[in-house]
Design an enzyme around this catalytic site. Structure first.
Site, PDB file in Angstrom:
ATOM      1  N   SER A  96       0.798  -1.225   0.000  1.00 22.04           N
ATOM      2  CA  SER A  96       0.000   0.000   0.000  1.00 22.04           C
ATOM      3  C   SER A  96       0.829   1.273   0.000  1.00 22.04           C
ATOM      4  CB  SER A  96      -0.947   0.010   1.210  1.00 22.04           C
ATOM      5  OG  SER A  96      -0.215  -0.094   2.415  1.00 22.04           O
ATOM      6  N   ASP A 114      -2.864   8.446   8.008  1.00 15.76           N
ATOM      7  CA  ASP A 114      -3.769   7.527   8.701  1.00 15.76           C
ATOM      8  C   ASP A 114      -2.954   6.737   9.725  1.00 15.76           C
ATOM      9  OD1 ASP A 114      -2.391   5.633   7.199  1.00 15.76           O
ATOM     10  OD2 ASP A 114      -4.083   5.111   5.921  1.00 15.76           O
ATOM     11  N   HIS A 159       0.178   5.081   7.087  1.00 15.04           N
ATOM     12  CA  HIS A 159       0.772   5.636   5.872  1.00 15.04           C
ATOM     13  C   HIS A 159       1.156   7.108   6.029  1.00 15.04           C
ATOM     14  CE1 HIS A 159      -1.956   2.305   4.675  1.00 15.04           C
ATOM     15  NE2 HIS A 159      -0.892   1.952   3.980  1.00 15.04           N
TER      16      HIS A 159
END
Length: 414
Positions: free
Chosen positions: A74, A378, A381
């Site tokens: 991600s 978040d 990240h």
């Protein structure tokens, strides 16, 4: 070592117990969100194809590499998971993309991820499009393709508890089976003009001038090794043994790319996971403290990864590699926030979803006013500002603490 394993299993058992509700929530919303997510990613891919009026074109600067092909999780995914209806790891909704020109795109950040920022420094003519978009074919793939999938890892089964992911092995297979033949067909005429006896003109004239970027590994710890559903307290191998197995498998993946024609590799370290809001929250840590046992586990992988870079040419003699120490770059910002204009090092910028294990932002939830003052957007990240700093240091730093043994700029010039 036993206490470290117990600590981390405790952390992840709390996290994993919350994952089924998250997965259920994502499945329930998948039908409604699929069209939106796919449309967002499609818009980004379209922009990457049509971004001919960007800064690079205005200044008439030639790209420093032919293209950039991206593999990983991600931290480098730019929208592939938007096309996976069964994925529980998606960022196709606000506040993700709140500072991105095209809004929510599947990037796990308020704005750019590190791939976007690195592409700008390399003067690529547009955004690198996601492989999962069916329009990322033909000439749309000439300047690179992003194959990364949020939740994936080095191991095939990493991330499966979060729903559908594309493993690193499958990402490379997608490159081999779809993108590579497509590129050969597109460049057949150009490559033929670079004929050298005994050498593949496509490899010499194109692939050898591309960057192959890999950013993965963190999920193999968070969602695999320290996940009691996979190993439990009794079945987990010793941490050094597990780490060596990861490095061996990653080396195999790199050699596979090398056999397909890759020559220039950019490899990102794992970030300081013990400092992320999601890990700190599970132990109710306040202030700026990090969970150092978690960081120690990650640091072990990073040290072995650097050793892999040192020894890679024994298996890949024509390869050149640049190791980017994201851990060191982010940790420096955490330890010296004022020096870097950072105010908040421990909390996420966005309001966390109560059903997302503390990882993802709440849909359309509030965000901090000045995202440049936060390290994490978040629970896991980095913000656009941090991603940009990692890219700048990896691209241009002369310090081996940031880029080793050479930086990306020098790698591109080889």
């Amino acid at each position: 070592m036993a206490s470290l394993v117990y600590l981390l299993i405790t952390i992840m058992s709390l996290s994993i117990s919350l994952l089924p509700p998250l997965h259920g929530q994502c499945e329930a919303a998948a039908a409604a969100a699929a069209d939106t997510g796919a449309a967002a990613a499609a818009a980004v891919a379209e922009a990457s194809r049509n971004n001919s009026h960007g800064k690079a074109r205005k200044k008439q600067q030639r790209p420093q590499v032919e293209g950039m092909f991206v593999f990983g999780s991600s931290l480098v995914d730019n929208g592939n998971n938007n096309f996976l209806n069964g994925s529980g790891v998606r960022a196709d909704y606000l506040p993700y993309g709140v500072d991105f020109p095209l809004g929510p795109s599947g990037r796990f950040s308020n704005g750019r991820n590190v791939i976007d920022a690195l592409g700008e420094l390399l003067r690529l003519p547009g955004l690198v499009p996601p492989f999962a978009d069916p329009r990322t074919r033909g000439r749309a793939a000439l300047h690179g393709v992003n194959f990364a999938s949020g939740g994936s890892g080095i191991l095939d089964h990493t991330g499966q508890l979060t729903g559908e992911v594309v493993s690193l092995r499958q990402q490379i297979s997608n490159f081999e089976a779809v993108t590579l033949p497509d590129l050969r067909a597109q460049l057949r005429g150009d490559a033929a003009r670079v004929k050298v006896k005994g050498q593949d003109p496509f490899q010499r004239g194109y692939l050898s001038k591309c960057l192959f970027v890999i950013g993965t590994g963190g999920n193999d710890y968070l969602l695999n090794y320290f996940n009691p559903r996979n190993n439990g307290t009794e079945g987990a191998p010793p941490l050094p043994e597990f780490t060596r197995s990861l490095i061996t498998k990653l080396s195999d993946h790199l050699q596979r790319l090398y056999a397909l024609g890759a020559r220039k590799f950019v490899i990102f370290s794992i970030q300081p996971t013990g400092c992320t809001p999601v890990v700190r929250a599970f132990l109710n840590i306040t202030g700026a403290a990090c969970i150092e046992p978690v960081n120690n586990a990650v640091a072990l992988f990073n040290s072995e990864l650097r050793r892999l870079v040192d020894g890679a040419r024994s298996h890949m003699p024509a390869a050149r590699l640049a190791y980017i120490d994201s851990y060191k770059i982010i940790r420096d910002m955490l330890d010296h926030p004022a020096k870097h204009g950072v105010r908040e090092t421990g909390r996420a910028c966005c309001e966390m979803s109560r059903r997302s294990s503390g990882v993802l932002c709440r849909k359309r939830g509030p965000v901090c006013r000045d995202r440049t003052e936060y390290v994490f957007f978040d629970g896991l990240h980095p913000t656009d500002a941090v991603n940009a700093r990692i890219a700048r240091k990896g691209y241009g730093s002369s310090s081996p603490e940031h880029a080793y043994p050479i930086n990306v700029k020098k790698l591109a010039m080889l």
